[in-house]
Design a protein around this motif. Structure first.
Motif, PDB file in Angstrom:
ATOM      1  N   GLY A   1       0.958  -1.041   0.103  1.00 48.39           N
ATOM      2  CA  GLY A   1       0.127  -0.115   0.105  1.00 48.39           C
ATOM      3  C   GLY A   1       0.869   1.276   0.152  1.00 48.39           C
ATOM      4  O   GLY A   1       0.212   2.369  -0.638  1.00 48.39           O
ATOM      5  N   LEU A   2       1.923   1.172   0.701  1.00 47.74           N
ATOM      6  CA  LEU A   2       2.695   2.289   0.714  1.00 47.74           C
ATOM      7  C   LEU A   2       3.000   3.162  -0.619  1.00 47.74           C
ATOM      8  O   LEU A   2       3.041   4.373  -0.935  1.00 47.74           O
ATOM      9  CB  LEU A   2       4.103   2.211   1.567  1.00 47.74           C
ATOM     10  N   VAL A   3       3.589   2.230  -1.575  1.00 51.60           N
ATOM     11  CA  VAL A   3       4.228   2.725  -2.801  1.00 51.60           C
ATOM     12  C   VAL A   3       2.930   3.168  -3.572  1.00 51.60           C
ATOM     13  O   VAL A   3       2.807   4.212  -4.247  1.00 51.60           O
ATOM     14  CB  VAL A   3       4.773   1.404  -3.438  1.00 51.60           C
ATOM     15  N   ALA A   4       1.797   2.212  -3.239  1.00 54.96           N
ATOM     16  CA  ALA A   4       0.612   2.612  -4.224  1.00 54.96           C
ATOM     17  C   ALA A   4       0.096   4.065  -3.776  1.00 54.96           C
ATOM     18  O   ALA A   4      -0.307   4.886  -4.571  1.00 54.96           O
ATOM     19  CB  ALA A   4      -0.562   1.921  -3.876  1.00 54.96           C
ATOM     20  N   ALA A   5       0.249   4.361  -2.485  1.00 51.47           N
ATOM     21  CA  ALA A   5      -0.203   5.505  -2.106  1.00 51.47           C
ATOM     22  C   ALA A   5       0.641   6.943  -2.372  1.00 51.47           C
ATOM     23  O   ALA A   5       0.206   8.039  -2.696  1.00 51.47           O
ATOM     24  CB  ALA A   5      -0.315   5.741  -0.525  1.00 51.47           C
ATOM     25  N   LEU A   6       1.887   6.759  -2.452  1.00 46.19           N
ATOM     26  CA  LEU A   6       3.012   7.710  -2.495  1.00 46.19           C
ATOM     27  C   LEU A   6       3.323   8.092  -3.959  1.00 46.19           C
ATOM     28  O   LEU A   6       4.105   9.442  -4.243  1.00 46.19           O
ATOM     29  CB  LEU A   6       4.105   7.397  -1.671  1.00 46.19           C
ATOM     30  N   GLU A   7       3.337   7.083  -4.854  1.00 45.67           N
ATOM     31  CA  GLU A   7       3.664   7.377  -6.133  1.00 45.67           C
ATOM     32  C   GLU A   7       3.072   8.487  -6.709  1.00 45.67           C
ATOM     33  O   GLU A   7       3.764   9.461  -7.335  1.00 45.67           O
ATOM     34  CB  GLU A   7       3.480   6.208  -7.000  1.00 45.67           C
ATOM     35  N   PRO A   8       1.820   8.807  -6.516  1.00 46.71           N
ATOM     36  CA  PRO A   8       1.298   9.952  -7.454  1.00 46.71           C
ATOM     37  C   PRO A   8       1.654  11.303  -6.810  1.00 46.71           C
ATOM     38  O   PRO A   8       1.655  12.292  -7.306  1.00 46.71           O
ATOM     39  CB  PRO A   8      -0.419   9.914  -7.064  1.00 46.71           C
ATOM     40  N   VAL A   9       2.013  11.089  -5.292  1.00 45.17           N
ATOM     41  CA  VAL A   9       2.720  12.501  -4.783  1.00 45.17           C
ATOM     42  C   VAL A   9       3.709  13.066  -5.365  1.00 45.17           C
ATOM     43  O   VAL A   9       3.786  13.993  -5.458  1.00 45.17           O
ATOM     44  CB  VAL A   9       2.577  12.163  -3.252  1.00 45.17           C
ATOM     45  N   MET A  10       4.535  11.954  -5.678  1.00 46.05           N
ATOM     46  CA  MET A  10       5.884  12.087  -6.176  1.00 46.05           C
ATOM     47  C   MET A  10       5.863  12.834  -7.460  1.00 46.05           C
ATOM     48  O   MET A  10       6.889  13.592  -7.842  1.00 46.05           O
ATOM     49  CB  MET A  10       6.697  10.851  -6.087  1.00 46.05           C
ATOM     50  N   HIS A  11       4.836  12.580  -8.092  1.00 43.56           N
ATOM     51  CA  HIS A  11       4.831  13.069  -9.580  1.00 43.56           C
ATOM     52  C   HIS A  11       4.454  14.698  -9.553  1.00 43.56           C
ATOM     53  O   HIS A  11       4.598  15.526 -10.439  1.00 43.56           O
ATOM     54  CB  HIS A  11       3.655  12.592 -10.501  1.00 43.56           C
ATOM     55  N   ASP A  12       4.116  15.082  -8.272  1.00 47.35           N
ATOM     56  CA  ASP A  12       3.514  16.661  -8.331  1.00 47.35           C
ATOM     57  C   ASP A  12       4.663  17.409  -7.770  1.00 47.35           C
ATOM     58  O   ASP A  12       4.528  18.731  -7.420  1.00 47.35           O
ATOM     59  CB  ASP A  12       2.330  16.705  -7.318  1.00 47.35           C
ATOM     60  N   VAL A  13       5.657  17.125  -7.095  1.00 47.05           N
ATOM     61  CA  VAL A  13       6.737  17.895  -6.481  1.00 47.05           C
ATOM     62  C   VAL A  13       8.186  17.433  -7.027  1.00 47.05           C
ATOM     63  O   VAL A  13       8.368  16.710  -7.679  1.00 47.05           O
ATOM     64  CB  VAL A  13       6.758  17.149  -5.099  1.00 47.05           C
ATOM     65  N   ASP A  14       8.998  18.477  -6.759  1.00 49.60           N
ATOM     66  CA  ASP A  14      10.449  18.161  -7.329  1.00 49.60           C
ATOM     67  C   ASP A  14      11.069  17.499  -6.145  1.00 49.60           C
ATOM     68  O   ASP A  14      11.780  18.217  -5.256  1.00 49.60           O
ATOM     69  CB  ASP A  14      11.258  19.634  -7.521  1.00 49.60           C
ATOM     70  N   GLY A  15      11.227  16.234  -6.304  1.00 47.04           N
ATOM     71  CA  GLY A  15      11.551  15.667  -5.021  1.00 47.04           C
ATOM     72  C   GLY A  15      12.390  14.602  -5.475  1.00 47.04           C
ATOM     73  O   GLY A  15      12.487  14.062  -6.468  1.00 47.04           O
ATOM     74  N   ALA A  16      12.874  13.861  -4.311  1.00 43.37           N
ATOM     75  CA  ALA A  16      13.533  12.564  -4.478  1.00 43.37           C
ATOM     76  C   ALA A  16      13.161  11.427  -3.520  1.00 43.37           C
ATOM     77  O   ALA A  16      12.514  11.780  -2.536  1.00 43.37           O
ATOM     78  CB  ALA A  16      15.105  12.853  -4.039  1.00 43.37           C
ATOM     79  N   TRP A  17      13.553  10.122  -3.706  1.00 42.90           N
ATOM     80  CA  TRP A  17      13.097   9.022  -2.913  1.00 42.90           C
ATOM     81  C   TRP A  17      14.018   8.265  -2.522  1.00 42.90           C
ATOM     82  O   TRP A  17      14.684   7.851  -3.633  1.00 42.90           O
ATOM     83  CB  TRP A  17      11.820   8.203  -3.890  1.00 42.90           C
ATOM     84  N   ALA A  18      14.494   8.212  -1.178  1.00 45.90           N
ATOM     85  CA  ALA A  18      15.458   7.269  -0.889  1.00 45.90           C
ATOM     86  C   ALA A  18      14.816   5.950  -0.226  1.00 45.90           C
ATOM     87  O   ALA A  18      13.962   6.119   0.455  1.00 45.90           O
ATOM     88  CB  ALA A  18      16.225   8.053   0.090  1.00 45.90           C
ATOM     89  N   GLY A  19      15.180   4.803  -0.968  1.00 48.35           N
ATOM     90  CA  GLY A  19      14.761   3.354  -0.498  1.00 48.35           C
ATOM     91  C   GLY A  19      15.844   2.388  -1.013  1.00 48.35           C
ATOM     92  O   GLY A  19      16.821   2.572  -1.640  1.00 48.35           O
ATOM     93  N   TRP A  20      15.410   0.920  -0.631  1.00 49.53           N
ATOM     94  CA  TRP A  20      15.899  -0.126  -0.948  1.00 49.53           C
ATOM     95  C   TRP A  20      15.322  -0.587  -2.382  1.00 49.53           C
ATOM     96  O   TRP A  20      14.263  -0.616  -2.399  1.00 49.53           O
ATOM     97  CB  TRP A  20      15.816  -1.095   0.138  1.00 49.53           C
ATOM     98  N   ALA A  21      16.197  -1.163  -3.198  1.00 50.11           N
ATOM     99  CA  ALA A  21      15.949  -1.651  -4.463  1.00 50.11           C
ATOM    100  C   ALA A  21      15.336  -3.158  -4.530  1.00 50.11           C
ATOM    101  O   ALA A  21      15.109  -3.657  -5.472  1.00 50.11           O
ATOM    102  CB  ALA A  21      16.879  -1.557  -5.365  1.00 50.11           C
ATOM    103  N   GLY A  22      15.321  -3.568  -3.227  1.00 48.83           N
ATOM    104  CA  GLY A  22      14.566  -5.128  -2.871  1.00 48.83           C
ATOM    105  C   GLY A  22      15.394  -6.283  -3.090  1.00 48.83           C
ATOM    106  O   GLY A  22      14.875  -7.308  -3.036  1.00 48.83           O
TER     107      GLY A  22
END
Ligand code: G6P
Length: 471
Positions: free
Chosen positions: A33-54
């Motif tokens: 759920g986390l990724v599903a929720a945040l993905e659209p938010v990221m398209h609206d800002v000039d931002g970066a996402w730090a995390g693990w590639a799995g």
């Protein structure tokens, strides 16, 4: 990569690296759920996402996908075992979901959790510009807010907790209960799914740390004297409804839904469950209830098929290995007893599916079964509702999900009560079209109005207020 004004930190990047049999590398959307929720938010800002590639031991330089700047954080195989599979998913996850499975407490796992949380905090500190904002996500990273504040006191820091926060009687089991609270209190705003989660958190803070609390604001003592306000309250998360509505309106997806019905032998009713294969989801309970309804002849396989999509999850953690065995044994028994050459009782799919196929399944399903024993929110319930533009279909929803606070017109169940669950399934299967429509219209209004954009802007507004108050 230039410093970003807004950085999301989550255990996972929104994409996982997958390598095919012939060595070809590609990126696939991460589960949950986390990724599903945040993905659209990221398209609206000039931002970066730090995390693990799995994947373990993967040293990757920052890169960009679909306009999102990604900053991979490396986890060694020991980190994956001790921090991810261990402390995050075999200590915190079961403890915070009301000890449905027994939490394991190991000091080496805690050490790994501290070590890896520091790595995430350092990655964020490096990526964010002066006076910028960092939004930390979920239970894997509860120490990051404080670690980050120590590294970068200039930042505004938000934390959102996607899973439940337990009652104090359970939380108090955690050997590192004070350190975790202090870790979270490094944030300016701490968001929870339900009002109840925020209350439990504030109770823990009051009882363990004795900080002063007024309404939803904690006064956290700062080194050198004085206090810093930290707001802790609920911000129920939602989904981006648009892709679900758009896919549901597509003729090819509707044709696929019809094909799925056909493939199942055109039963009068299709019941659907969609979950990660997790003991919190109550999959066993719903299978048991359905099996008993068939045994008692209240349902028959000619009339009714239950489709359970259970996507593989945390497959090396013992509790998940056992759960899979139990579920697969139960499914095989029920199918063995009830299947005919033309009809199956339970069509069980231990596979992830692309969103197109999920929407076709939602459209094919007359009844959606969400019977979690405990769930922070449950976005699947909201996805189902978002696709039902014809106002048909019935949502059966556990009262132990965050979504139950909002989706009041669902058929509510206590999944521990198997007789009650069976009656709820029968109510859903037999519900007249007019009542389906009345309930679904109200559910849709709620889901379409309170979408993920409303959630993120409520959270970011609260964060902005704290920043403004600080001057
Ligand atoms: C839940 C958690 C997320 C997590 C997801 C998938 O939704 O709240 O933080 O990412 O499950 O679990 P996984 O262990 O595969 O990341």
């Amino acid at each position: 990569m230039p410093a970003a004004e807004f950085v999301v930190v989550a255990n996972r990047l929104p994409v996982d690296r997958v390598v095919s049999g012939d060595g070809e590398e590609s990126w696939r959307r991460s589960p949950g759920g986390l990724v599903a929720a945040l993905e659209p938010v990221m398209h609206d800002v000039d931002g970066a996402w730090a995390g693990w590639a799995g994947q373990p031991d993967l040293d990757l330089a920052p890169f960009e996908i679909d306009g999102i700047r990604l900053i991979p954080v490396t986890l060694s195989s020991t980190d994956v075992e001790e921090y991810y599979e261990g402390f995050a998913n075999d200590t915190i996850w079961p403890l915070y979901h009301d000890v449905i499975a027994p939490p394991q407490y190991h000091r080496e796992w805690w050490d790994a959790y501290v070590r890896v949380n520091r790595r995430f905090a350092e990655a964020a500190a490096k990526a964010v510009s002066d006076g910028g904002t960092v939004w930390v996500h979920d239970y894997q990273l509860q120490l990051v807010p404080q670690l980050l504040r120590e590294l970068r006191p200039d930042l505004t820091i938000g934390y959102f907790h996607h899973i439940p926060f337990p009652a104090h009687g359970l939380y108090a089991q955690l050997p590192w209960r004070d350190q975790v609270l202090q870790g979270l209190l490094g944030a300016d705003v701490i968001g929870f799914q339900r009002a109840q989660d925020a209350t439990y958190f504030l109770t823990a803070v009051r009882r363990r740390l004795k900080h002063e609390i007024k309404a939803s604001t904690v006064s956290v003592p700062v080194p050198g004297g004085g206090t810093r306000p930290v707001v802790a309250r609920s911000f129920p998360i939602s989904i981006d409804t648009r892709p679900y509505r758009e896919l549901a309106a597509r003729p090819d997806i509707q044709a696929r839904a019809a094909e799925i019905r056909e493939g199942l032998g055109n039963p009068k009713r299709i019941l659907l469950g969609v979950d990660r294969l997790d003991y919190t989801k109550g999959i066993r309970h719903r299978i048991k209830a359905f099996g008993e309804l068939l045994d008692q002849g209240r349902l028959s396989v000619e009339d009714c098929t239950f489709v359970q999509v259970a996507s593989p999850s945390r497959e090396r953690v013992d509790a998940y290995v056992h759960l899979r065995d139990e579920i697969e044994l139960a499914v095989a028994r029920i199918n063995g007893n009830h299947d005919t050459m033309d009809h199956t009782a339970i069509r069980y799919l231990h596979q992830g599916h692309p969103r197109e196929e999920m929407v076709a399944l939602y459209l094919a399903a007359d009844v959606m079964l969400v019977t979690a024993l405990r769930d922070g929110m449950n976005l699947v319930a909201k996805e189902y509702v978002a696709t039902r533009a014809d106002n048909r279909g019935v949502l059966v929803l556990s009262e132990f999900t965050g979504a139950a606070d909002e989706l009041r017109q669902a058929v509510r169940v206590n999944p521990h009560d198997i007789e009650g669950l069976k009656d709820a399934i029968m109510t859903a299967v037999e519900m007249p079209a007019a009542e389906q429509g009345r309930r679904m219209r109200a559910l849709r209004k709620r889901v379409l109005e309170n979408d993920v954009t409303a959630w993120s802007s409520a959270f970011l507004t609260a964060l902005g207020e704290v920043r403004a108050a600080r001057g």
